[in-house]
Design a protein around this motif. Structure first.
Motif, PDB file in Angstrom:
ATOM      1  N   GLY A  17       0.806  -1.207   0.000  1.00 49.87           N
ATOM      2  CA  GLY A  17       0.000   0.000   0.000  1.00 49.87           C
ATOM      3  C   GLY A  17       0.839   1.256   0.000  1.00 49.87           C
ATOM      4  N   ASN A  18       0.168   2.342   0.257  1.00 46.95           N
ATOM      5  CA  ASN A  18       0.825   3.634   0.362  1.00 46.95           C
ATOM      6  C   ASN A  18       0.805   4.095   1.809  1.00 46.95           C
ATOM      7  N   ILE A  19       1.736   4.963   2.127  1.00 41.40           N
ATOM      8  CA  ILE A  19       1.788   5.539   3.463  1.00 41.40           C
ATOM      9  C   ILE A  19       1.150   6.920   3.402  1.00 41.40           C
ATOM     10  N   THR A  20       0.144   7.137   4.221  1.00 45.12           N
ATOM     11  CA  THR A  20      -0.493   8.446   4.309  1.00 45.12           C
ATOM     12  C   THR A  20       0.093   9.185   5.500  1.00 45.12           C
ATOM     13  N   TRP A  21       0.762  10.299   5.218  1.00 43.26           N
ATOM     14  CA  TRP A  21       1.416  11.062   6.273  1.00 43.26           C
ATOM     15  C   TRP A  21       0.556  12.248   6.703  1.00 43.26           C
ATOM     16  N   SER A  22       0.590  12.555   7.977  1.00 41.56           N
ATOM     17  CA  SER A  22      -0.093  13.729   8.516  1.00 41.56           C
ATOM     18  C   SER A  22       0.716  14.228   9.709  1.00 41.56           C
ATOM     19  N   PRO A  23       0.569  15.511  10.083  1.00 39.39           N
ATOM     20  CA  PRO A  23       1.342  16.020  11.218  1.00 39.39           C
ATOM     21  C   PRO A  23       1.058  15.230  12.496  1.00 39.39           C
ATOM     22  N   CYS A  24       2.101  14.915  13.228  1.00 34.35           N
ATOM     23  CA  CYS A  24       1.920  14.183  14.492  1.00 34.35           C
ATOM     24  C   CYS A  24       1.249  15.089  15.519  1.00 34.35           C
ATOM     25  N   GLN A  25       0.400  14.500  16.332  1.00 31.12           N
ATOM     26  CA  GLN A  25      -0.298  15.256  17.365  1.00 31.12           C
ATOM     27  C   GLN A  25       0.563  15.446  18.609  1.00 31.12           C
ATOM     28  N   LYS A  27       3.763  16.310  20.977  1.00 27.37           N
ATOM     29  CA  LYS A  27       4.768  17.362  20.981  1.00 27.37           C
ATOM     30  C   LYS A  27       6.143  16.712  20.854  1.00 27.37           C
ATOM     31  N   THR A  28       6.887  17.091  19.816  1.00 28.58           N
ATOM     32  CA  THR A  28       8.203  16.521  19.568  1.00 28.58           C
ATOM     33  C   THR A  28       9.228  17.630  19.410  1.00 28.58           C
ATOM     34  N   LEU A  29      10.492  17.260  19.558  1.00 26.40           N
ATOM     35  CA  LEU A  29      11.558  18.245  19.492  1.00 26.40           C
ATOM     36  C   LEU A  29      11.635  18.883  18.107  1.00 26.40           C
ATOM     37  N   LEU A  30      11.508  18.066  17.067  1.00 29.78           N
ATOM     38  CA  LEU A  30      11.473  18.543  15.690  1.00 29.78           C
ATOM     39  C   LEU A  30      10.126  18.164  15.077  1.00 29.78           C
ATOM     40  N   PRO A  31       9.634  18.922  14.109  1.00 32.48           N
ATOM     41  CA  PRO A  31       8.326  18.596  13.521  1.00 32.48           C
ATOM     42  C   PRO A  31       8.354  17.270  12.775  1.00 32.48           C
ATOM     43  N   LEU A  32       7.469  16.373  13.151  1.00 28.92           N
ATOM     44  CA  LEU A  32       7.407  15.045  12.554  1.00 28.92           C
ATOM     45  C   LEU A  32       6.063  14.803  11.902  1.00 28.92           C
ATOM     46  N   SER A  33       6.069  13.936  10.907  1.00 30.45           N
ATOM     47  CA  SER A  33       4.835  13.444  10.307  1.00 30.45           C
ATOM     48  C   SER A  33       4.608  12.027  10.788  1.00 30.45           C
ATOM     49  N   CYS A  34       3.361  11.692  11.053  1.00 28.37           N
ATOM     50  CA  CYS A  34       3.005  10.348  11.501  1.00 28.37           C
ATOM     51  C   CYS A  34       2.296   9.607  10.366  1.00 28.37           C
ATOM     52  N   SER A  51      -3.800  -8.880   8.021  1.00 24.58           N
ATOM     53  CA  SER A  51      -2.844  -7.785   7.903  1.00 24.58           C
ATOM     54  C   SER A  51      -2.741  -7.045   9.226  1.00 24.58           C
ATOM     55  N   MET A  52      -1.815  -6.127   9.296  1.00 24.62           N
ATOM     56  CA  MET A  52      -1.626  -5.323  10.499  1.00 24.62           C
ATOM     57  C   MET A  52      -1.131  -3.946  10.082  1.00 24.62           C
ATOM     58  N   GLN A  53      -1.195  -3.010  11.017  1.00 24.81           N
ATOM     59  CA  GLN A  53      -0.744  -1.646  10.780  1.00 24.81           C
ATOM     60  C   GLN A  53       0.645  -1.444  11.379  1.00 24.81           C
ATOM     61  N   LEU A  54       1.560  -0.953  10.551  1.00 25.94           N
ATOM     62  CA  LEU A  54       2.909  -0.649  10.989  1.00 25.94           C
ATOM     63  C   LEU A  54       2.992   0.853  11.238  1.00 25.94           C
ATOM     64  N   SER A  55       3.230   1.254  12.495  1.00 27.85           N
ATOM     65  CA  SER A  55       3.252   2.668  12.866  1.00 27.85           C
ATOM     66  C   SER A  55       4.645   3.255  12.663  1.00 27.85           C
ATOM     67  N   MET A  56       4.687   4.495  12.161  1.00 30.30           N
ATOM     68  CA  MET A  56       5.986   5.125  11.909  1.00 30.30           C
ATOM     69  C   MET A  56       5.886   6.642  11.953  1.00 30.30           C
ATOM     70  N   VAL A  57       7.031   7.286  12.071  1.00 31.50           N
ATOM     71  CA  VAL A  57       7.120   8.744  12.005  1.00 31.50           C
ATOM     72  C   VAL A  57       8.209   9.115  11.011  1.00 31.50           C
ATOM     73  N   LYS A  58       8.100  10.322  10.462  1.00 27.09           N
ATOM     74  CA  LYS A  58       9.082  10.777   9.471  1.00 27.09           C
ATOM     75  C   LYS A  58       9.570  12.176   9.809  1.00 27.09           C
ATOM     76  N   LEU A  59      10.878  12.340   9.783  1.00 37.87           N
ATOM     77  CA  LEU A  59      11.509  13.644   9.887  1.00 37.87           C
ATOM     78  C   LEU A  59      11.983  14.016   8.495  1.00 37.87           C
ATOM     79  N   GLN A  60      11.399  15.047   7.920  1.00 34.83           N
ATOM     80  CA  GLN A  60      11.722  15.402   6.549  1.00 34.83           C
ATOM     81  C   GLN A  60      13.120  15.994   6.432  1.00 34.83           C
ATOM     82  N   ALA A  61      13.721  15.785   5.268  1.00 32.11           N
ATOM     83  CA  ALA A  61      15.045  16.354   4.995  1.00 32.11           C
ATOM     84  C   ALA A  61      14.993  17.869   5.153  1.00 32.11           C
TER      85      ALA A  61
END
Length: 248
Positions: A17-25, A27-34, A51-61
């Protein structure tokens, strides 16, 4: 072990599938997408559609042009990759990678939000386990106490995770990482930075999918033969040499 890894490598691929990113709710040190990704629960059982859901966060370049994505593999096993990237480590990781990569932290199976479980039913049973002696020679009865505590812990694990225990392991996490790479659609190669247990994970995914590897950093490397046989002989024998290095 080799047979298990080969069966996992040859196991089912879908869903992709695809990963749908949205701003994390949070509070983090740097802005992350969840984000989350749907992956097969069981790669070995090709007849299963679970199937199952794999949780992740992304710090953009922080710089352009972006050169790709690096998956951060946490230590442990048992540490949440999402929590690692949400903490102060994120700053150092971004600086060390030059700011030209997106960094993704994910929760390996059995940690964080991905098939979470605990060997303990409550805080009291956890506290009792932590009272066990740490060293075999700490008393005349230490060996028996450690053995009894270990047996009780294994039994509790089997009881509390009996439905998913067989689906939590390094080979499965390696396959999950390839699913993330496929969903990113950035050329199909895995870039990863593994710490401690994450180094064993990096070695495993490289052994399973040698043609899918991009840039790999193994940090705080564990001996894979020791790790997968359940002993830390190399770690213990190297301790004195490492300690002496501080004084020479």
């Amino acid at each position: 072990m080799l047979a298990i890894l080969l069966s996992l490598a040859a196991g089912q691929q879908a869903p992709n599938g695809n990963i749908t990113w949205s701003p994390c709710q949070e509070k983090t040190l740097l802005p992350l997408s969840c984000g989350s990704l749907t992956v097969p629960l069981d790669y070995v059982n090709v007849a299963s559609n679970a199937s199952m859901q794999l949780s992740m966060v992304k710090l953009q370049a922080s710089k352009q042009p972006k050169q790709g994505t690096i998956l951060i593999s946490p230590g442990g096993p048992g540490i949440s990759g999402r929590e690692q990237l949400a903490g102060p480590d994120a700053v150092g990781l971004q600086i060390s990678t030059g700011g030209v990569y997106d960094l993704i932290g994910f929760d390996p199976r059995g940690t964080g939000d991905t098939i979470p479980f605990s060997c303990f039913t409550n805080a009291s049973t956890r506290a009792n386990h932590l009272k066990a002696p740490s060293y075999l020679n700490s008393s005349d009865i230490a060996l028996g106490e450690i053995r009894a505590t270990g047996t009780a812990l294994a039994n509790a694990y089997e009881l509390n995770a009996k439905d998913t225990a067989s689906l939590i392991g390094t080979g499965y996490v390696a396959r999950d990482m390839i699913q993330i790479v496929d969903a990113l659609n950035e050329g199909g190669l895995l870039n990863t930075w593994g710490f401690s247990y994450g180094s064993a994970l990096g070695m495993t995914v490289a052994a399973m999918f040698p043609n899918r590897m991009g840039r790999v950093v193994l940090d705080g490397v564990v001996n894979p033969l020791d790790y997968f046989s359940g002993r830390d002989v190399s770690l213990v024998t190297a301790t004195d040499v490492s300690f002496e290095g501080f004084f020479t």
